[in-house]
Design a protein around this motif. Structure first.
Motif, PDB file in Angstrom:
ATOM      1  N   VAL A 198       0.841  -1.201   0.000  1.00  0.00           N
ATOM      2  CA  VAL A 198       0.000   0.000   0.000  1.00  0.00           C
ATOM      3  C   VAL A 198       0.876   1.251   0.000  1.00  0.00           C
ATOM      4  O   VAL A 198       0.578   2.226  -0.691  1.00  0.00           O
ATOM      5  CB  VAL A 198      -0.981  -0.017   1.192  1.00  0.00           C
ATOM      6  CG1 VAL A 198      -1.686   1.321   1.351  1.00  0.00           C
ATOM      7  CG2 VAL A 198      -2.004  -1.121   1.013  1.00  0.00           C
ATOM      8  N   ASP A 199       1.973   1.224   0.752  1.00  0.00           N
ATOM      9  CA  ASP A 199       2.903   2.356   0.744  1.00  0.00           C
ATOM     10  C   ASP A 199       3.452   2.599  -0.662  1.00  0.00           C
ATOM     11  O   ASP A 199       3.577   3.741  -1.101  1.00  0.00           O
ATOM     12  CB  ASP A 199       4.047   2.137   1.726  1.00  0.00           C
ATOM     13  CG  ASP A 199       3.634   2.356   3.172  1.00  0.00           C
ATOM     14  OD1 ASP A 199       2.612   3.036   3.406  1.00  0.00           O
ATOM     15  OD2 ASP A 199       4.337   1.860   4.064  1.00  0.00           O
ATOM     16  N   ALA A 200       3.774   1.526  -1.371  1.00  0.00           N
ATOM     17  CA  ALA A 200       4.270   1.652  -2.743  1.00  0.00           C
ATOM     18  C   ALA A 200       3.188   2.226  -3.660  1.00  0.00           C
ATOM     19  O   ALA A 200       3.483   3.061  -4.530  1.00  0.00           O
ATOM     20  CB  ALA A 200       4.744   0.301  -3.253  1.00  0.00           C
TER      21      ALA A 200
ATOM     22  N   GLN B 101      -8.770   6.246  -0.393  1.00  0.00           N
ATOM     23  CA  GLN B 101      -9.002   4.848  -0.032  1.00  0.00           C
ATOM     24  C   GLN B 101      -7.697   4.154   0.357  1.00  0.00           C
ATOM     25  O   GLN B 101      -7.675   3.337   1.273  1.00  0.00           O
ATOM     26  CB  GLN B 101      -9.666   4.106  -1.183  1.00  0.00           C
ATOM     27  CG  GLN B 101     -11.090   4.520  -1.410  1.00  0.00           C
ATOM     28  CD  GLN B 101     -11.718   3.799  -2.590  1.00  0.00           C
ATOM     29  OE1 GLN B 101     -11.018   3.235  -3.430  1.00  0.00           O
ATOM     30  NE2 GLN B 101     -13.038   3.829  -2.651  1.00  0.00           N
ATOM     31  N   LEU B 102      -6.618   4.484  -0.348  1.00  0.00           N
ATOM     32  CA  LEU B 102      -5.316   3.911   0.008  1.00  0.00           C
ATOM     33  C   LEU B 102      -4.889   4.346   1.400  1.00  0.00           C
ATOM     34  O   LEU B 102      -4.365   3.547   2.179  1.00  0.00           O
ATOM     35  CB  LEU B 102      -4.251   4.317  -1.016  1.00  0.00           C
ATOM     36  CG  LEU B 102      -4.313   3.635  -2.366  1.00  0.00           C
ATOM     37  CD1 LEU B 102      -3.319   4.278  -3.327  1.00  0.00           C
ATOM     38  CD2 LEU B 102      -4.035   2.147  -2.232  1.00  0.00           C
ATOM     39  N   ARG B 103      -5.122   5.606   1.717  1.00  0.00           N
ATOM     40  CA  ARG B 103      -4.744   6.103   3.052  1.00  0.00           C
ATOM     41  C   ARG B 103      -5.575   5.438   4.144  1.00  0.00           C
ATOM     42  O   ARG B 103      -5.054   5.111   5.213  1.00  0.00           O
ATOM     43  CB  ARG B 103      -4.883   7.613   3.101  1.00  0.00           C
ATOM     44  CG  ARG B 103      -3.780   8.304   2.334  1.00  0.00           C
ATOM     45  CD  ARG B 103      -3.892   9.798   2.387  1.00  0.00           C
ATOM     46  NE  ARG B 103      -2.713  10.409   1.801  1.00  0.00           N
ATOM     47  CZ  ARG B 103      -2.673  11.652   1.381  1.00  0.00           C
ATOM     48  NH1 ARG B 103      -3.730  12.423   1.490  1.00  0.00           N
ATOM     49  NH2 ARG B 103      -1.561  12.132   0.862  1.00  0.00           N
ATOM     50  N   ALA B 104      -6.859   5.240   3.889  1.00  0.00           N
ATOM     51  CA  ALA B 104      -7.712   4.563   4.872  1.00  0.00           C
ATOM     52  C   ALA B 104      -7.259   3.118   5.061  1.00  0.00           C
ATOM     53  O   ALA B 104      -7.182   2.625   6.192  1.00  0.00           O
ATOM     54  CB  ALA B 104      -9.168   4.615   4.428  1.00  0.00           C
ATOM     55  N   LEU B 105      -6.940   2.453   3.960  1.00  0.00           N
ATOM     56  CA  LEU B 105      -6.446   1.081   4.039  1.00  0.00           C
ATOM     57  C   LEU B 105      -5.120   1.027   4.780  1.00  0.00           C
ATOM     58  O   LEU B 105      -4.869   0.125   5.566  1.00  0.00           O
ATOM     59  CB  LEU B 105      -6.299   0.493   2.634  1.00  0.00           C
ATOM     60  CG  LEU B 105      -5.775  -0.939   2.532  1.00  0.00           C
ATOM     61  CD1 LEU B 105      -6.665  -1.905   3.299  1.00  0.00           C
ATOM     62  CD2 LEU B 105      -5.658  -1.351   1.075  1.00  0.00           C
ATOM     63  N   ARG B 106      -4.263   2.028   4.570  1.00  0.00           N
ATOM     64  CA  ARG B 106      -2.977   2.076   5.255  1.00  0.00           C
ATOM     65  C   ARG B 106      -3.164   2.172   6.765  1.00  0.00           C
ATOM     66  O   ARG B 106      -2.459   1.533   7.530  1.00  0.00           O
ATOM     67  CB  ARG B 106      -2.146   3.256   4.755  1.00  0.00           C
ATOM     68  CG  ARG B 106      -0.738   3.182   5.293  1.00  0.00           C
ATOM     69  CD  ARG B 106       0.061   4.430   5.097  1.00  0.00           C
ATOM     70  NE  ARG B 106       1.444   4.211   5.457  1.00  0.00           N
ATOM     71  CZ  ARG B 106       1.888   3.955   6.676  1.00  0.00           C
ATOM     72  NH1 ARG B 106       1.037   3.837   7.681  1.00  0.00           N
ATOM     73  NH2 ARG B 106       3.158   3.765   6.928  1.00  0.00           N
ATOM     74  N   GLU B 107      -4.125   2.987   7.193  1.00  0.00           N
ATOM     75  CA  GLU B 107      -4.411   3.108   8.633  1.00  0.00           C
ATOM     76  C   GLU B 107      -4.831   1.758   9.220  1.00  0.00           C
ATOM     77  O   GLU B 107      -4.370   1.364  10.289  1.00  0.00           O
ATOM     78  CB  GLU B 107      -5.507   4.147   8.874  1.00  0.00           C
ATOM     79  CG  GLU B 107      -5.066   5.565   8.635  1.00  0.00           C
ATOM     80  CD  GLU B 107      -4.064   6.037   9.667  1.00  0.00           C
ATOM     81  OE1 GLU B 107      -4.221   5.715  10.853  1.00  0.00           O
ATOM     82  OE2 GLU B 107      -3.110   6.726   9.265  1.00  0.00           O
TER      83      GLU B 107
END
Length: 74
Positions: free
Chosen positions: A14-16, A42-48
């Protein structure tokens, strides 16, 4: 590829993906084709979520991003 990836492994993916969106933009066009990457919010929410799961997996604490304050002598 493994069917099950640990949260810490998925967190790296996800960071990538976030880095790709930040470096290259949300979408781009090559000739007549257009490519749209995953939505940054959505990527940021998934990262959390994955960061919390990875912290739980590694035993870094019961409640990540939680602080305790003690007030003495009211």
């Amino acid at each position: 590829m493994d069917e099950y990836l640990r949260p810490s492994d998925r967190l790296a993916q996800v960071d990538a993906a976030i880095e790709a969106v930040l470096a290259g933009g949300q979408s781009y066009k090559l000739g007549s084709r257009s490519v749209t990457r995953a939505d940054l919010s959505q990527l940021r929410a998934l990262r959390e979520e994955l960061a919390a799961a990875a912290a739980q997996e590694s035993g870094d604490g019961l409640l990540p991003r939680t602080w305790v304050a003690r007030f003495d002598g009211r």
